[in-house]
Design a protein around this motif. Structure first.
Motif: not given
Length: 199
Positions: A53, A56, A83, A85, A103, A105, A111, A162, A165, A169, A197
Motif C-alpha cells: 500500500a 500514509s 496506506g 485510512a 482499509t 489505499r 482500495r 477488494t 472500483s 468509499p 479512503m
C-alpha cells in the motif's frame, strides 16, 4: 366356498406412505441445504498477506485529521501503518465475533478492506459488506446502498477484500460480516475515518 376378495388396505397404505416419505426426505434435504448445521462444528482459516500500500504520510493523519501527524516510527499516522485510512474492532451480533477491520489505499489507487485476527462462526452464505450504518446499527440490518465485497473467505485469520472500483468509499461507516441467507449480522467493525479512503 366363495373366493375371498383381494385386500386393498395394504395397497392404500402404501399409496399414502410412499409420497409422505418422499416429501419428508425432500424436506430434510432442503433443511440441510438451508441451515448447513455441520458448519457449527467446522472452521476455515485464511492467512493472506497484507497487500502493498502507499505510505500514509499524507498532509492529514487518517485517524485524527491532524496535519503532519506521525506514528511512533515517524512514517505516518495509524502508528506508521502504510496506506491505512481507517481501523476498527469487531463487535459481536448474532455470533461471537472479534478481530479488526482496516482499509488500505493501494499504490494503483485501488482500495482494500483487510480483516485481521478475525474470529467468528461459519455459516451458510456469509458475506462481507461495507455499510453506511455504524457497527451497532448494523445489528438491525445493512441499511440502504450497502456494498458487498464478496463471500467470507474463512471464519478465522487474515484476509483481503477488494473495494469495487466504481464504489465511492466515502461515507461508509462499518464493515459487516453478514449472513445473506438469513439476513443477520454475525458482527461488525466501525471505520471511524472511512471518509479518508476517498482522498
Amino acid at each position: 366356498m366363495k373366493p375371498t376378495a383381494p385386500r386393498r388396505a395394504p395397497l392404500l397404505r402404501r399409496a399414502v406412505v410412499v409420497p409422505v416419505l418422499a416429501v419428508a426426505v425432500l424436506a430434510a434435504a432442503f433443511a440441510l441445504y438451508l441451515f448447513q448445521p455441520w458448519k457449527a462444528l467446522t472452521s476455515t482459516t485464511v492467512d493472506e498477506a497484507a497487500p502493498p500500500a502507499v505510505t500514509s504520510s499524507a498532509p492529514a493523519d487518517a485517524m485524527t485529521g491532524e496535519p503532519g501527524a506521525r506514528g511512533p516510527d515517524g512514517t505516518g499516522g495509524m502508528s506508521g501503518m502504510k496506506g491505512a485510512a481507517a481501523r476498527g474492532s469487531f463487535v459481536s451480533h448474532e455470533h461471537a465475533t472479534s478481530g479488526t477491520a482496516r482499509t488500505l489505499r493501494l499504490a494503483d489507487g485501488g482500495r482494500v478492506v483487510r480483516l485481521e485476527d478475525l474470529k467468528t462462526s461459519e455459516g451458510p452464505d456469509v458475506r462481507v459488506y461495507l455499510s453506511h450504518r455504524s457497527a451497532a446499527e448494523a445489528a438491525k440490518g445493512l441499511g440502504r446502498d450497502a456494498v458487498e465485497l464478496g463471500a467470507l473467505k474463512g471464519n478465522l485469520g487474515n484476509q483481503n477484500y477488494t473495494v469495487p472500483s466504481a464504489t465511492d468509499p466515502a461515507g461508509f461507516r462499518s464493515v459487516v460480516i453478514w449472513c445473506k441467507r438469513f439476513s443477520v449480522s454475525f458482527g461488525a467493525a466501525d471505520l471511524p475515518a472511512a471518509a479518508t479512503m476517498a482522498r
